[in-house]
Design an enzyme around this catalytic site. Structure first.
Site, PDB file in Angstrom:
ATOM      1  N   ARG A 239      36.703  50.935  48.673  1.00 48.13           N
ATOM      2  CA  ARG A 239      35.965  50.464  47.502  1.00 48.13           C
ATOM      3  C   ARG A 239      36.385  51.332  46.316  1.00 48.13           C
ATOM      4  O   ARG A 239      36.599  52.542  46.458  1.00 48.13           O
ATOM      5  CB  ARG A 239      34.456  50.584  47.723  1.00 48.13           C
ATOM      6  CG  ARG A 239      33.864  49.533  48.654  1.00 48.13           C
ATOM      7  CD  ARG A 239      33.913  48.116  48.061  1.00 48.13           C
ATOM      8  NE  ARG A 239      33.317  47.124  48.936  1.00 48.13           N
ATOM      9  CZ  ARG A 239      33.978  46.353  49.799  1.00 48.13           C
ATOM     10  NH1 ARG A 239      35.286  46.467  49.925  1.00 48.13           N
ATOM     11  NH2 ARG A 239      33.334  45.452  50.534  1.00 48.13           N
ATOM     12  N   GLU A 268      35.643  46.188  39.347  1.00 52.93           N
ATOM     13  CA  GLU A 268      36.558  45.042  39.446  1.00 52.93           C
ATOM     14  C   GLU A 268      35.802  43.735  39.185  1.00 52.93           C
ATOM     15  O   GLU A 268      34.603  43.657  39.468  1.00 52.93           O
ATOM     16  CB  GLU A 268      37.231  45.013  40.830  1.00 52.93           C
ATOM     17  CG  GLU A 268      36.290  44.840  41.991  1.00 52.93           C
ATOM     18  CD  GLU A 268      36.981  45.025  43.347  1.00 52.93           C
ATOM     19  OE1 GLU A 268      37.769  45.970  43.515  1.00 52.93           O
ATOM     20  OE2 GLU A 268      36.713  44.206  44.236  1.00 52.93           O
ATOM     21  N   HIS A 286      42.255  43.265  45.308  1.00 50.11           N
ATOM     22  CA  HIS A 286      41.286  43.217  46.415  1.00 50.11           C
ATOM     23  C   HIS A 286      41.649  42.110  47.422  1.00 50.11           C
ATOM     24  O   HIS A 286      40.864  41.175  47.634  1.00 50.11           O
ATOM     25  CB  HIS A 286      39.863  43.024  45.872  1.00 50.11           C
ATOM     26  CG  HIS A 286      38.798  43.467  46.846  1.00 50.11           C
ATOM     27  ND1 HIS A 286      37.613  44.034  46.467  1.00 50.11           N
ATOM     28  CD2 HIS A 286      38.745  43.416  48.206  1.00 50.11           C
ATOM     29  CE1 HIS A 286      36.874  44.304  47.518  1.00 50.11           C
ATOM     30  NE2 HIS A 286      37.552  43.937  48.606  1.00 50.11           N
TER      31      HIS A 286
END
Ligand code: DGY
Length: 326
Positions: A239, A268, A286
Site C-alpha cells: 500500500r 492513488e 496498482h
C-alpha cells in the site's frame, strides 16, 4: 423477498448474475467509484455490500446504514474497512486471500526486475528517439541473480516472492516480519530473519509486502532510506501509505538509493508529482493482482462470501469470524 445488496463496482457478468440469483442487486456499473455520499445513499436498506479497495467503510457509514449485515471486499487488503467498527456492529467482513498470492508475487518480481534492470527508462529513451549507440555503461543496472533479496512483511505473498528469488534467481533471502516464521518455513524458503534496520542495511532489493495500518504508516521514511545501500532498489506492491513518498523522491533524486518500483501510491490514483519526473522509478497503476484468471477468482470468492454471509452458511474467508459464533 430477496435480500438487497449493493455491488459497488463493475465485476464479471457471470459473478453479477450469480449474485442476482440470490439477491435484489443494485449494481453500480460506472468506471469511477461512488463518492462517499453516493455510497451512503446507495447502501440504504441494503443487507450486503460487495466492494473493492476503492470504497471506504467507516464507523459513520455503518451508523448511517443499520441494515448492513455483510461487507465483502474483492481484495486481500482491507485497510479501507474499519474492521473493529464492523465487528462492534456485528457486520461480517470478508476479503479474498490466497487466490491472488502467486499472481501478485509474479508482479512483485517483475517490478523488481524492471526496476533493477532499468527497463522503463530504456523503453522511454528508445520511444523518444534518444537511443544513439552502445556504450559499456549504457543503462547499466544492478544484478538480480545471486543478490540479496530483502522482504519486509513475510505473509503469503512475501513467501511466494521469497520462493521466486531463492529458487529462480539464486538469491540470498532475508526478511523482517511482526512475527518470525516457524523454523521449518524459514528452512524451506532459505530465509533468514533480521531486525528491520539490519534488513534495510543488507538488502540489494527490498520488497514491501506488509499490510497497511497505523503501525506501518510511513514505516519507510527518511531514516529508513538512509540505512539502505546506495545501489539498492525498493519495491512496493503493498500500500502506498507505507512509504513516505517525499522522502523517497528525495532519496532517488540524490541517488541515496538506486531505484524504486512502485505499484501503489498514497492518495492513488493521484501520484506524487516528484516521483513522476524521476527517471529511476518504475511506476505502475496498482495492477499487481491484475490477470484475468486471478481477478475472476477474486470476484467469485467475494461473491461466494456474500452469498454465504447472507444465507446463513459459513463464508469461505471471513475477517471477523468471531461474530458468527458469538
Ligand atoms: C488487494 O487485493 O488488496 C489488491 O491491492 C487489489 O486491490
Amino acid at each position: 423477498m430477496k435480500p438487497k445488496v449493493l455491488v459497488a463496482r463493475r465485476a464479471p457478468a457471470a459473478v453479477v448474475d450469480k449474485l442476482a440469483a440470490h439477491f435484489d442487486v443494485d449494481f453500480h456499473p460506472g468506471e469511477s467509484p461512488l463518492s462517499p455520499d453516493e455510497l451512503r445513499a446507495r447502501l440504504q436498506g441494503k443487507a450486503g455490500a460487495y466492494i473493492t479497495g476503492t470504497e471506504r467503510i467507516t464507523a459513520e457509514l455503518l451508523d448511517a446504514c443499520p441494515q448492513l449485515k455483510a461487507v465483502c471486499t474483492m481484495s486481500v487488503g482491507y485497510n479501507h474497512i474499519d474492521l473493529a467498527a464492523c465487528t462492534a456492529r456485528r457486520v461480517l467482513v470478508t476479503n479474498t486471500p490466497d487466490v491472488l498470492t502467486e499472481t501478485t508475487a509474479d508482479f512483485g518480481f517483475a517490478l523488481l526486475m524492471a526496476t533493477a534492470r532499468r527497463m522503463s527508462e530504456g523503453e522511454r529513451l528508445l520511444r523518444d528517439g534518444r537511443w544513439k549507440s552502445w556504450a559499456w555503461d549504457f543503462l547499466a543496472g544492478s544484478d538480480v541473480y545471486n543478490s540479496t533479496l530483502g522482504i519486509l512483511g513475510m505473509g503469503r505473498i512475501g513467501q511466494a516472492i521469497a520462493r521466486r528469488g531463492r529458487f529462480g534467481f539464486g538469491m540470498k533471502v532475508i526478511y523482517h516480519n511482526r512475527s518470525r516464521l516457524p523454523a521449518e518455513t524459514e528452512a524451506e524458503l532459505g530465509a533468514r530473519y533480521l531486525a528491520k534496520d539490519e534488513l534495510l542495511r543488507q538488502a540489494d532489493h527490498l520488497v514491501l509486502v506488509l499490510p497497511y495500518s497505523a503501525e506501518s504508516h510511513h514505516c519507510i521514511a527518511a531514516a529508513e532510506l538512509a540505512l539502505m545501500k546506495p545501489t539498492a532498489t525498493l519495491i512496493n506492491v503493498a500500500r502506498g501509505g507505507i512509504v513516505d513518498e517525499d522522502a523517497l523522491a528525495a532519496a532517488l533524486c540524490e541517488h541515496r538509493i538506486a531505484a524504486a518500483g512502485l505499484d501503489v501510491f498514497e492518495g492513488e490514483p493521484r501520484v506524487n508529482p516528484a516521483l513522476l519526473t524521476l527517471p529511476n522509478v518504475v511506476l505502475t497503476p496498482h495492477i499487481a493482482s491484475a490477470t484475468m484468471p486471478t481477478r475472476i477468482a477474486m470476484a467469485t470468492l467475494a461473491a461466494d462470501n456474500l452469498i454465504a454471509a447472507l444465507t446463513g452458511a459459513p463464508p469461505p474467508t471471513p475477517l471477523n469470524p468471531e461474530i458468527l459464533t458469538a
